[in-house]
Scaffold this motif. Sequence first.
Motif: not given
Length: 208
Positions: A151-161
């Motif tokens: 859909l044209g979005l960028d992503c920043g997946p992460m753990a660290g919480f």
Amino acid sequence: MTQSDSRPAGHGQPVPDQILDQLFREARTYYKWQDKPVSEATLRALFDLVKMGPTSANCSPARLIFVTSPEAKAKLKPHLMEGNVEKTMSAPVTAIIGYDLEFYEHYGFLHPHNPDAPRSWVEGKPDAIQKTAFQNGTLQGGYLIMAARALGLDCGPMAGFDNAGVEKAFFPDGKIKANFLCNLGYGDPDSLFPRLPRFAFEDVCAIA
């Protein structure tokens, strides 16, 4: 008519390189974001793609909260590792990807032709519930990343919480576990690091 002929038009054909570039080859993990909002309509379109990906017996255990408001960001912030605070607070959206440990309660809707069979596989079996919910919820989280890119979005997946903290803040009934977070928006390309190495086919694959 053969089975392949009966499939919808376009199925079974490779997609153009431009799409493969957008989804895989040129897609990156972003840490900084443009000041550009993500609309509710886009988030709804995102979920409408995510829900179509396959899961075991259509169990669909993923549960999503899209954190967008200042109030929700403030609730999430104390549970982030220090290195993840700035990138998350500046993202237009942070998706909390959770998985429902009572997913089997919905088989009457999700598996209507035979709801009792998949329910019997897991009900009363905590290990099977955890495994099924976690595996398929994670799979749906992967679909979310790819659908967002489509859909044209960028992503920043992460753990660290702090999982327990996020669960208490956003899933207080205890039925849903937090799996991972994914920042969503329109990334700042000037913030990208050089791409890290990837394995070659020969390094990690075999054809048996």
